[in-house]
Design a protein around this motif. Sequence first.
Motif, mmCIF file in Angstrom:
data_model
loop_
_atom_site.group_PDB
_atom_site.id
_atom_site.type_symbol
_atom_site.label_atom_id
_atom_site.label_comp_id
_atom_site.label_asym_id
_atom_site.label_seq_id
_atom_site.Cartn_x
_atom_site.Cartn_y
_atom_site.Cartn_z
ATOM 1 N N LEU A 135 0.826 -6.817 10.546
ATOM 2 C CA LEU A 135 0.960 -6.578 9.103
ATOM 3 C C LEU A 135 -0.386 -6.226 8.481
ATOM 4 O O LEU A 135 -0.648 -6.546 7.325
ATOM 5 C CB LEU A 135 1.550 -7.825 8.431
ATOM 6 C CG LEU A 135 2.902 -8.294 8.992
ATOM 7 C CD1 LEU A 135 3.284 -9.645 8.395
ATOM 8 C CD2 LEU A 135 3.988 -7.261 8.733
ATOM 9 N N LYS A 263 10.966 -6.134 6.054
ATOM 10 C CA LYS A 263 11.500 -4.968 6.761
ATOM 11 C C LYS A 263 10.655 -4.655 7.990
ATOM 12 O O LYS A 263 11.180 -4.353 9.071
ATOM 13 C CB LYS A 263 11.547 -3.765 5.826
ATOM 14 C CG LYS A 263 12.193 -2.535 6.436
ATOM 15 C CD LYS A 263 12.294 -1.410 5.427
ATOM 16 C CE LYS A 263 12.960 -0.186 6.042
ATOM 17 N NZ LYS A 263 13.065 0.935 5.043
ATOM 18 N N ALA A 264 9.334 -4.740 7.842
ATOM 19 C CA ALA A 264 8.444 -4.471 8.979
ATOM 20 C C ALA A 264 8.653 -5.480 10.104
ATOM 21 O O ALA A 264 8.504 -5.147 11.284
ATOM 22 C CB ALA A 264 6.992 -4.498 8.511
ATOM 23 N N ARG A 266 11.507 -6.853 10.793
ATOM 24 C CA ARG A 266 12.917 -6.789 11.208
ATOM 25 C C ARG A 266 13.554 -8.181 11.084
ATOM 26 O O ARG A 266 14.261 -8.658 11.994
ATOM 27 C CB ARG A 266 13.041 -6.244 12.634
ATOM 28 C CG ARG A 266 12.372 -4.915 12.842
ATOM 29 C CD ARG A 266 12.689 -4.275 14.182
ATOM 30 N NE ARG A 266 12.219 -5.044 15.325
ATOM 31 C CZ ARG A 266 10.979 -4.983 15.830
ATOM 32 N NH1 ARG A 266 10.081 -4.182 15.248
ATOM 33 N NH2 ARG A 266 10.636 -5.692 16.881
#
Length: 430
Positions: A135, A263-264, A266
């Motif tokens: 991230l 979202k990154a 999942r």
Amino acid sequence: MNRPSDRTPAVVVMSDLAALGRQHRLITDIAERGLVPLVIVGPVTDLARLQTHIDDPDHPLSRIAAVRQLPGPAIDGLLASVRDWLDDYDVRGVICSGEVFVDPAAFLCEALGLPGTGTWAGRVCRDKVMQRVVLREYGPASRAFAPQNRESAAAEVYPSVVKPAGRMFSSGVVRVDDDEELRAALTQYEPDETILVEELVVGPEFSVEALVHNGELLWSGVTAKLTNEGDSRFFTEIGHTSPAKLPAAHTEALVEANAAILKALRFGSGITHAEFRLQQDGRPVLMEIAARLPGDAITMLWHLATGKPIEPAIVDLALGVRPDYPVPTRRAVQRFVEHSPGRLTDVRYEGQPVSWIVDDGFWPSVEAVDATAPARCASVMVSLPRGASLGQLHDSSGRSAYVVVDLPWEADPDSEVLAYADKVELAIEV
């Protein structure tokens, strides 16, 4: 996975004694659905003390059907420990309410075909170094130093923040202003600890709590945080306000950044607690994200703010049910009171009972009031036992007493909470 109907339906909760006492509504809600609460705890839990609470029919943890203690979060150890449970019970959900078991809880959910964070998201949420890599576009400039490379640790800019990658509760997190302070800070860590050296991000701190169902973000709430960094080198949290009183654009920026991170990752199903700094230009910078219920009184604050406890929604998510959680109509504040050095002997608050949560083994229940009700003190709690030694706050473990207050929507939370915090009387022997 085949689930014979003759097995008793159950939910596994992975936690520790402190978190179980705080989130006892999880156990109650599981039991009231006709499901058996099975509990896994780690090595920090006093198992004999927990068993005493389970044996007390008047204690909220008495509905726990069975408990297992593990020496650590190793996945193979977890699977070996629960193997008989999987034979004897129809396990329909797994909930992680403490930081230690985030990774193995995600694996167990996936192994059993149950809703959960997903093993990838769970792994990243438990590892600060992985977060800085995976991230990196959302976080601060940062470098990690493995134990064998600690002598080469350096900061690219000062001031910086040094933190151990594997600890919790702000333990070991310290500001350093030059090379000398950095070298001194490094001597405070264990030989096997990986260290992060990060730029100091200037700006107020917030957390974003989120409920996610099968990858769909259902609900987000922004909590304002107060730390002791203004008059110390440490970053101990001493207050929370849910929801934060912010311009709509800043709230939206925090929620959108959190959604992008989920979202990154999942992320599958469950609750997340992400901590951000909001820079002067309005850009959120990720400090860390956890795949578990938030600590301190944040779940209580959201209960008071929305009128509905959040624990049933957590159980819903674990069972694959899409929960409906309301928007807040009030604000709620937790504020720790300042203390002087010495030995804590008593805490008093006129007109309000004081809960010694370490002694009781559970947090007091609160009930929400109407949105238009006046401000009130909902609870007074002490997080240390009588006789505890008080000193400077280096991390969360040293905090003593605090108030929980809920307020009308338009009230100023920072000024109004002080009137209640000032009524807390600490008896301290020097």
